[in-house]
Design a protein around this motif. Structure first.
Motif, PDB file in Angstrom:
ATOM      1  N   VAL A 219      25.644  43.931  43.761  1.00  0.00           N
ATOM      2  CA  VAL A 219      25.754  45.173  44.529  1.00  0.00           C
ATOM      3  C   VAL A 219      27.113  45.793  44.235  1.00  0.00           C
ATOM      4  O   VAL A 219      28.146  45.105  44.308  1.00  0.00           O
ATOM      5  N   THR A 220      27.126  47.072  43.903  1.00  0.00           N
ATOM      6  CA  THR A 220      28.381  47.782  43.641  1.00  0.00           C
ATOM      7  C   THR A 220      28.404  49.092  44.408  1.00  0.00           C
ATOM      8  O   THR A 220      27.354  49.707  44.662  1.00  0.00           O
TER       9      THR A 220
ATOM     10  N   PHE B 105      33.491  38.520  44.240  1.00  0.00           N
ATOM     11  CA  PHE B 105      33.851  39.828  44.769  1.00  0.00           C
ATOM     12  C   PHE B 105      34.890  40.464  43.850  1.00  0.00           C
ATOM     13  O   PHE B 105      35.810  39.797  43.372  1.00  0.00           O
ATOM     14  N   THR B 106      34.734  41.749  43.599  1.00  0.00           N
ATOM     15  CA  THR B 106      35.707  42.492  42.802  1.00  0.00           C
ATOM     16  C   THR B 106      36.094  43.765  43.540  1.00  0.00           C
ATOM     17  O   THR B 106      35.265  44.373  44.244  1.00  0.00           O
ATOM     18  N   GLU B 107      37.337  44.163  43.371  1.00  0.00           N
ATOM     19  CA  GLU B 107      37.834  45.415  43.940  1.00  0.00           C
ATOM     20  C   GLU B 107      38.672  46.115  42.880  1.00  0.00           C
ATOM     21  O   GLU B 107      39.383  45.462  42.123  1.00  0.00           O
ATOM     22  N   ASN B 108      38.589  47.440  42.835  1.00  0.00           N
ATOM     23  CA  ASN B 108      39.409  48.205  41.903  1.00  0.00           C
ATOM     24  C   ASN B 108      39.751  49.549  42.513  1.00  0.00           C
ATOM     25  O   ASN B 108      39.002  50.085  43.351  1.00  0.00           O
ATOM     26  N   ALA B 109      40.876  50.093  42.094  1.00  0.00           N
ATOM     27  CA  ALA B 109      41.308  51.404  42.564  1.00  0.00           C
ATOM     28  C   ALA B 109      42.170  52.051  41.499  1.00  0.00           C
ATOM     29  O   ALA B 109      42.850  51.369  40.723  1.00  0.00           O
ATOM     30  N   SER B 110      42.128  53.375  41.463  1.00  0.00           N
ATOM     31  CA  SER B 110      42.969  54.111  40.516  1.00  0.00           C
ATOM     32  C   SER B 110      43.279  55.486  41.074  1.00  0.00           C
ATOM     33  O   SER B 110      42.511  56.044  41.867  1.00  0.00           O
ATOM     34  N   VAL B 111      44.414  56.021  40.676  1.00  0.00           N
ATOM     35  CA  VAL B 111      44.770  57.396  40.946  1.00  0.00           C
ATOM     36  C   VAL B 111      45.102  58.046  39.612  1.00  0.00           C
ATOM     37  O   VAL B 111      45.819  57.473  38.789  1.00  0.00           O
ATOM     38  N   SER B 112      44.543  59.224  39.369  1.00  0.00           N
ATOM     39  CA  SER B 112      44.709  59.876  38.069  1.00  0.00           C
ATOM     40  C   SER B 112      44.702  61.380  38.262  1.00  0.00           C
ATOM     41  O   SER B 112      44.359  61.895  39.339  1.00  0.00           O
ATOM     42  N   GLY B 113      45.069  62.082  37.189  1.00  0.00           N
ATOM     43  CA  GLY B 113      45.044  63.529  37.283  1.00  0.00           C
ATOM     44  C   GLY B 113      45.636  64.208  36.068  1.00  0.00           C
ATOM     45  O   GLY B 113      46.173  63.561  35.162  1.00  0.00           O
ATOM     46  N   SER B 114      45.532  65.512  36.059  1.00  0.00           N
ATOM     47  CA  SER B 114      46.094  66.365  35.012  1.00  0.00           C
ATOM     48  C   SER B 114      46.678  67.610  35.675  1.00  0.00           C
ATOM     49  O   SER B 114      46.031  68.232  36.537  1.00  0.00           O
TER      50      SER B 114
ATOM     51  N   ALA C 197      32.471  45.387  44.547  1.00  0.00           N
ATOM     52  CA  ALA C 197      31.235  44.807  44.016  1.00  0.00           C
ATOM     53  C   ALA C 197      31.088  43.376  44.494  1.00  0.00           C
ATOM     54  O   ALA C 197      32.079  42.683  44.759  1.00  0.00           O
ATOM     55  N   TYR C 198      29.818  42.954  44.575  1.00  0.00           N
ATOM     56  CA  TYR C 198      29.492  41.558  44.874  1.00  0.00           C
ATOM     57  C   TYR C 198      28.523  41.076  43.811  1.00  0.00           C
ATOM     58  O   TYR C 198      27.569  41.784  43.452  1.00  0.00           O
ATOM     59  N   ASN C 199      28.763  39.864  43.268  1.00  0.00           N
ATOM     60  CA  ASN C 199      27.898  39.264  42.267  1.00  0.00           C
ATOM     61  C   ASN C 199      27.514  37.870  42.746  1.00  0.00           C
ATOM     62  O   ASN C 199      28.348  36.978  42.852  1.00  0.00           O
ATOM     63  N   GLY C 200      26.220  37.687  43.037  1.00  0.00           N
ATOM     64  CA  GLY C 200      25.743  36.430  43.577  1.00  0.00           C
ATOM     65  C   GLY C 200      25.716  35.294  42.590  1.00  0.00           C
ATOM     66  O   GLY C 200      25.472  34.145  42.982  1.00  0.00           O
TER      67      GLY C 200
END
Length: 717
Positions: free
Chosen positions: A711-712, A175-184, A167-170
């Motif tokens: 913007v994301t 700037f932001t970044e994120n990530a994840s891994v998940s499951g069942s 994401a970008y925030n004027g």
């Protein structure tokens, strides 16, 4: 079931449990809520609840946690001039009267002038529920204004699922970044996630304000296992850290002003066990235990000058003052909880629990003040400095009962009681005068290097106070007409003073606040009438409320720039809230959310009774949403206005009645987004906010951002 059997079951739970209540999921027309801690349709909930769902979060493209809830009726954000640190006021009550929960467990704050901030990244959030009005029966002390319960994401829907977002925030070139891994898989549920955000200085309509940048980072781990269809156990750990900077554009009051928080950390580890359908009567048992630590290192620099001033009774001309404050505050919280649910015959569903929470505060503060000027006796130079080292705590014990009874004529009654015992103490308080350290603006100093308050120090005031009270609630819901629910509720509130309000002295933020060991707890009575309608096209939620608070705690000036906490009298708040939408053909939906609120303080003293309590009388958002499915992708758009009326604040300063004023505002905003893929697993959102570059304030320190873009982009694999 006979009354004696019901009483025996309740007594068994109360005496046999040693831990506290934990929130449970409730499913309602595709929306999960935890308002009443049992599985009920939202239409049957007797209180006002605002819900921000996972779908809402995806479509909105937010980059800060406050944006998720700022348009819930009755909610007002407070940032205290620190971008990235958001506090929440509910129905005009101060931020100290809103309970912040993450997965049902609170974030505690005992040494702050601004209340508890929300220390979590929005990428980790599945949904947010805002319970408005006193929720002390359900959620304990501090919940006079309401409760913000943040429910985090858990396992995924597939064995392995990867989510990434940027994401970008004027507003601050952020700037932001994120990530994840998940499951069942085969009963195992897991999630591993992380995020990072870096924001520059705040861009307002007039200028970019130096010294307002911030950065955050977070991570979390969740793991659970379904031992049977009726038993699940799991653990989770999460970490949040942020560095925050604050400045001010108030050049008339300050020559220099800055706050540097480097860092503010929150770390938590939790365990839970959830069992259902234990026997014919015992429907559920939920056990939770957690340990949490928040650590805040803060420096505050204040510089002022004036033609005339007084130090004690000495008149001084060409007066100047520069103050450096350093603080290192650590709060260790531990809690255990149990919640049991009982099906007592066909018409009664009982929840019972008891619990314990413990907060331990270790606070180290260094104050260095430098004053110069010309007195009748010649040049004046003063440099009073001090070091304070404090250890204290607050322990809370409680027991809780809540029952739902199905009555004739389509009525349902909800009623409950909670007994709370709170012990607040300062176990060790040492203060000494110390030579100044000559700290420079912007320089972060390890407070352990400037002195040791435990060496050759005079013993300060220590103390221990306890408060206890039983609070009650009663609500009725009528469902005699399809798609309509009418509700009426009475609920009591209870808030024990914090460690700071009782015992501490704090000089952050340009003034000094002094504790008062003689404070009584705040109490309140809240009355509410409401209606919900959920039809094919029209959705409506309306509430009218009256809140009467007694023994209200706030500060009064006792010397120049020095304030002490007192039970000043009463606070009366009344108003109406409305959230409504109507689905038109071709995918258009006009909507609104609004709050009208009046709030009166009964101070006594110079101010007396006043409605000028720094609360807008009217807040709203109104717009038109558009959503259309084009086969392999979905388009969404939202055009809306957001605004509030003026805010006036009347208070006592230097023996006189003083006032502050901020004008009302309306901003124009536009958002557009697209989701595509067979499962809509990819999405892009863009927004232009405050289109006409309106200058406005939600706090006294800094204006909000001018026109800016957000913007994301998110993807799931």
């Amino acid at each position: 079931m006979k009354l004696t059997k019901i009483s025996a079951a309740v007594l068994t739970v109360c005496l046999g449990s040693t831990v506290a209540l934990a929130a449970q999921d409730v499913y309602t027309k595709g929306v999960e809520v935890t308002a009443t801690r049992v599985t009920r349709d939202l239409m049957d909930v007797p209180m006002s609840v605002g819900v921000v769902t996972e779908d809402d979060i995806k479509k909105s493209g937010v980059t800060t946690i406050g944006e998720l809830i700022q348009d819930v009726p009755g909610v007002e954000l407070q940032n205290d001039g620190t971008p990235g640190l958001i506090r929440v006021s509910v129905r005009g009550e101060g931020t100290m009267r809103s309970t912040i929960l993450i997965d049902g467990q609170r974030i505690s704050e005992h040494k702050s002038m601004s209340g508890t901030p929300i220390l979590i990244d929005p990428s980790a959030v599945e949904r947010v529920e805002v319970i408005k009005g006193p929720a002390s029966v359900l959620y304990g002390s501090d919940a006079i204004g309401g409760v913000i319960n943040i429910i985090t994401k858990k396992g995924g829907k597939k064995p392995v699922q990867l989510d990434v977002g940027v994401a970008y925030n004027g507003a601050g070139d952020g700037f932001t970044e994120n990530a994840s891994v998940s499951g069942s898989y085969n009963g195992f549920n897991y999630r591993l996630s992380g995020s990072y955000a870096d924001f520059g200085d705040l861009r307002t309509p007039d200028k970019t304000i130096d010294g307002t940048d911030y950065d955050t980072r977070s991570g979390s781990i969740f793991l659970s296992y379904d031992f049977t269809d009726n038993l699940t156990m799991g653990v989770n750990a999460d970490y949040f850290e942020g560095n925050f900077n604050t400045a001010t554009d108030d050049t008339e009051s300050y020559d220099d002003f800055a706050v540097r928080i480097k860092p503010w950390k929150r770390q938590k580890f939790a365990f839970f066990a959830d069992a259902t359908n234990l026997n014919e009567y015992w429907a559920r048992l939920r056990f939770d235990a957690y340990t949490q630590k928040t650590d805040k290192k803060m420096q505050n620099i204040v510089g002022t000058s004036s033609p005339r001033a007084e130090y004690g009774r000495i008149p001084i001309t060409d007066f100047s003052m520069h103050m450096d404050n350093l603080a290192d505050n650590e709060i260790k919280s531990n809690g255990v909880s149990v919640q049991t649910e009982w099906q007592l015959g066909e018409n009664n569903y009982l929840i019972a629990g008891t619990g314990f929470d413990s907060d331990k505060l270790d606070a180290y503060t260094y104050n260095d003040m430098r004053m110069t000027g010309m007195s009748p006796m010649g040049p004046f130079n003063g440099r009073p400095s001090s070091i304070t080292d404090l250890e204290g705590g607050q322990d809370t014990y409680y027991v809780f009962l809540a029952n739902e009874t199905i009555l004739p004529a389509d009525f349902t009654a909800n009623y409950g009681v909670r007994y709370t015992y709170v012990k607040t103490s300062v176990d060790s308080l040492n203060s000494v005068y110390a030579p100044g350290a000559g700290i420079q603006l912007g320089q972060m100093v390890d407070v352990s290097l400037v002195g040791d308050a435990n060496k050759d120090g005079d013993k300060g005031t220590v103390g221990e106070e306890s408060n206890s009270k039983a609070v009650f609630n009663f609500g009725l819901v009528w469902r005699g007409i399809e798609d309509l629910a009418l509700r009426a509720t009475w609920a009591q509130g209870f808030r024990a003073p914090t460690i700071q309000e009782k015992f501490l002295t704090s000089s952050m933020g340009g003034g000094t606040e002094i504790g008062n060991p003689n404070l009584d707890p705040e109490t309140s009575d809240n009355f509410e009438l409401g209606a919900r309608y959920s039809g094919d096209r029209l959705n409506l939620d309306f509430a009218a409320f009256l809140n009467l608070a007694d023994d209200y705690i706030t500060t009064r000036e006792v010397a120049a720039e020095t304030y002490q906490y007192f039970n000043v009298g009463k606070a009366t708040t009344y108003g109406v809230e409305l959230a409504a939408s109507y689905d038109l053909p071709y995918g258009f939906t006009p909507y609104t959310s609004m709050t009208w609120l009046k709030r009166k303080f009964e101070y006594g003293g110079l101010v007396g009774d006043t409605y000028d309590t720094n609360t807008p009388e009217f807040m709203y958002r109104a717009g038109v949403r558009y959503e259309k499915d084009f086969g392999t992708w979905t388009l969404t758009a939202d055009t809306y206005a957001r605004g509030a009326t003026e805010r006036d604040y009347e208070y006592e300063s230097k023996g006189k009645v003083a006032r502050t004023h901020h004008g009302g505002y309306t901003t124009a905003n536009f958002e557009v987004g697209a989701a595509f893929g067979t499962e809509r697993q990819y999405s892009v959102n863009a927004a232009v906010l405050n289109i006409f570059d309106q200058k406005y304030y939600i706090s006294d320190a800094l204006p909000e951002a001018g026109v800016h873009a957000v913007v994301t982009a998110n993807a799931r694999f």
